[in-house]
Scaffold this motif. Structure first.
Motif, PDB file in Angstrom:
ATOM      1  N   ALA A   1      -5.206   3.126  -0.325  1.00 18.44           N
ATOM      2  CA  ALA A   1      -4.333   2.303   0.510  1.00 18.44           C
ATOM      3  C   ALA A   1      -5.122   1.641   1.626  1.00 18.44           C
ATOM      4  O   ALA A   1      -4.935   0.450   1.924  1.00 18.44           O
ATOM      5  CB  ALA A   1      -3.207   3.166   1.092  1.00 18.44           C
TER       6      ALA A   1
ATOM      7  N   MET B   1      -5.421   8.708  -2.377  1.00 17.47           N
ATOM      8  CA  MET B   1      -4.464   7.620  -2.185  1.00 17.47           C
ATOM      9  C   MET B   1      -4.585   7.011  -0.803  1.00 17.47           C
ATOM     10  O   MET B   1      -4.426   5.808  -0.633  1.00 17.47           O
ATOM     11  CB  MET B   1      -3.025   8.120  -2.395  1.00 17.47           C
TER      12      MET B   1
ATOM     13  N   ALA C   1       0.849   3.995  -2.973  1.00 14.40           N
ATOM     14  CA  ALA C   1       0.565   5.404  -2.698  1.00 14.40           C
ATOM     15  C   ALA C   1       1.690   6.285  -3.239  1.00 14.40           C
ATOM     16  O   ALA C   1       1.444   7.309  -3.886  1.00 14.40           O
ATOM     17  CB  ALA C   1       0.395   5.615  -1.197  1.00 14.40           C
TER      18      ALA C   1
ATOM     19  N   ASN D   1      -5.597  14.230  -4.703  1.00 17.79           N
ATOM     20  CA  ASN D   1      -5.077  12.886  -4.957  1.00 17.79           C
ATOM     21  C   ASN D   1      -4.432  12.282  -3.713  1.00 17.79           C
ATOM     22  O   ASN D   1      -4.423  11.057  -3.556  1.00 17.79           O
ATOM     23  CB  ASN D   1      -4.096  12.890  -6.132  1.00 17.79           C
ATOM     24  N   ALA D   2      -3.914  13.139  -2.819  1.00 15.31           N
ATOM     25  CA  ALA D   2      -3.351  12.603  -1.577  1.00 15.31           C
ATOM     26  C   ALA D   2      -4.442  11.907  -0.768  1.00 15.31           C
ATOM     27  O   ALA D   2      -4.273  10.767  -0.321  1.00 15.31           O
ATOM     28  CB  ALA D   2      -2.714  13.725  -0.767  1.00 15.31           C
TER      29      ALA D   2
ATOM     30  N   ALA E   1       0.837  -1.205   0.000  1.00 17.89           N
ATOM     31  CA  ALA E   1       0.000   0.000   0.000  1.00 17.89           C
ATOM     32  C   ALA E   1       0.867   1.249   0.000  1.00 17.89           C
ATOM     33  O   ALA E   1       0.582   2.217  -0.723  1.00 17.89           O
ATOM     34  CB  ALA E   1      -0.930  -0.012   1.215  1.00 17.89           C
ATOM     35  N   ILE E   2       1.942   1.224   0.791  1.00 22.30           N
ATOM     36  CA  ILE E   2       2.835   2.393   0.814  1.00 22.30           C
ATOM     37  C   ILE E   2       3.460   2.605  -0.560  1.00 22.30           C
ATOM     38  O   ILE E   2       3.522   3.728  -1.080  1.00 22.30           O
ATOM     39  CB  ILE E   2       3.917   2.209   1.894  1.00 22.30           C
TER      40      ILE E   2
ATOM     41  N   PHE F   1       1.623   6.754  -7.028  1.00 18.90           N
ATOM     42  CA  PHE F   1       0.675   7.721  -7.583  1.00 18.90           C
ATOM     43  C   PHE F   1       0.944   9.139  -7.114  1.00 18.90           C
ATOM     44  O   PHE F   1       0.545  10.090  -7.786  1.00 18.90           O
ATOM     45  CB  PHE F   1      -0.756   7.316  -7.217  1.00 18.90           C
ATOM     46  N   LEU F   2       1.604   9.309  -5.964  1.00 21.35           N
ATOM     47  CA  LEU F   2       1.765  10.655  -5.418  1.00 21.35           C
ATOM     48  C   LEU F   2       3.008  11.354  -5.940  1.00 21.35           C
ATOM     49  O   LEU F   2       2.977  12.554  -6.182  1.00 21.35           O
ATOM     50  CB  LEU F   2       1.841  10.596  -3.894  1.00 21.35           C
TER      51      LEU F   2
END
Lengths: 109, 179
Positions: free
Chosen positions: B103, B99, A21, B95-96, A17-18, A24-25
């Protein structure tokens, strides 16, 4: 180590998951590639946790070698991906003097 | 003792992974990634995968991260102050939040899967040779998985050629046919 296999799976999920994330970030192409490595690592851990779970199962103890074998293949693919990705980054930097994903909108515009 | 070490290493791996995502300077990202890989190697060792732990250190920490470091230094991106300015606004947009939701959903699905599987067996006794003895692993690799092994060898060769072609200088097609 007598940690139950669930904990290994949960650790793999957290790392994936990290990595997702970050993928995409972040806007820096090199860091994005690092996040891909992080996700591949989490997949590896998941393979190994499953292998350990089967090897130490109560009913049928014995080695379960599919997990380690595929983990090796994943490591090789990760190395290939890093090599090709970084070669693309170098070629991109040579043409654009940037590694930011925000600068690469040619197909969008 | 080994259990406590596992949890310490798990926390270290997660913190280092967060460092990769949150650090501004790519050099700090690489070093965080290195810490994460080492923590994972210790976890592999504790879980009984001795060869995989060695491969993790040799290939990931030894080869892949050096490649990342080399690229960052070649492109001169590691200087303090030369950070990507567009990276600053990565957490300031929707988007943060998106996400975080994605997650959390991933983690929820994983937790649900674990819960459905019920209590998984606890490691009673790992064999002394580990769960991936090299002779058995080699037997698998050159027996059942010979075709994937050969395929990935060809892929490695193709990658070596492709990387040389991609990173070569002066590949302008309008310069008299030298491509």
């Amino acid at each position: 180590m007598s940690v139950p296999s669930e904990h290994l799976f949960v650790l793999a999920a957290v790392l994936f998951a990290i990595g997702a994330a970050g993928f995409f970030l972040r806007r820096n192409l090199i860091v994005v590639l690092m996040c891909v490595e992080l996700m591949l690592n989490a997949a590896n851990l998941s393979f190994l946790a499953a292998s350990r779970m089967h090897a130490l199962a109560a009913g049928s103890p014995g080695l379960s070698l599919e997990g380690p074998t595929f983990a090796i293949f994943v490591i090789v693919v990760a190395a290939i991906e890093a090599a090709v990705g970084l070669a693309l980054v170098i070629a991109l930097y040579r043409n654009r003097q940037t590694v930011s994903l925000d600068a690469l909108t040619d197909l969008k515009d | 003792m080994a259990d406590a070490l596992f949890y310490v290493m798990a926390v270290a791996a997660v913190l280092a992974a967060l460092g990769v995502v949150l650090a501004k300077n790519p050099m700090q990202c690489v070093l965080s990634l290195l810490a994460s890989f080492f923590a994972l190697a210790v976890i592999y060792l504790l879980a009984g995968f001795q060869f995989l732990a060695a491969a993790q250190i040799l290939v990931y920490a030894g080869a892949i991260l050096v490649l990342f470091l080399f690229t960052i230094m070649l492109l001169n991106l590691g200087n303090p102050g030369s950070e990507d300015p567009t990276d600053v606004r990565m957490f300031s947009r929707a988007n943060a939040g998106l996400m975080v939701v994605v997650a959390a959903a991933l983690l929820f699905v994983a937790a649900l899967g674990v819960r459905r599987a019920g209590p998984l067996p606890v490691a009673a006794s790992t064999p002394k040779t580990g769960l991936d003895p090299i002779p058995a692993l080699a037997g698998e690799m050159f027996g059942r998985y010979l075709l994937p092994f050969e395929a990935i060898s060809v892929l490695l060769l193709a990658t070596a050629v492709a990387v040389v072609v991609l990173a070569k200088r002066d590949r302008r097609p309008n310069e008299g046919g030298r491509t």
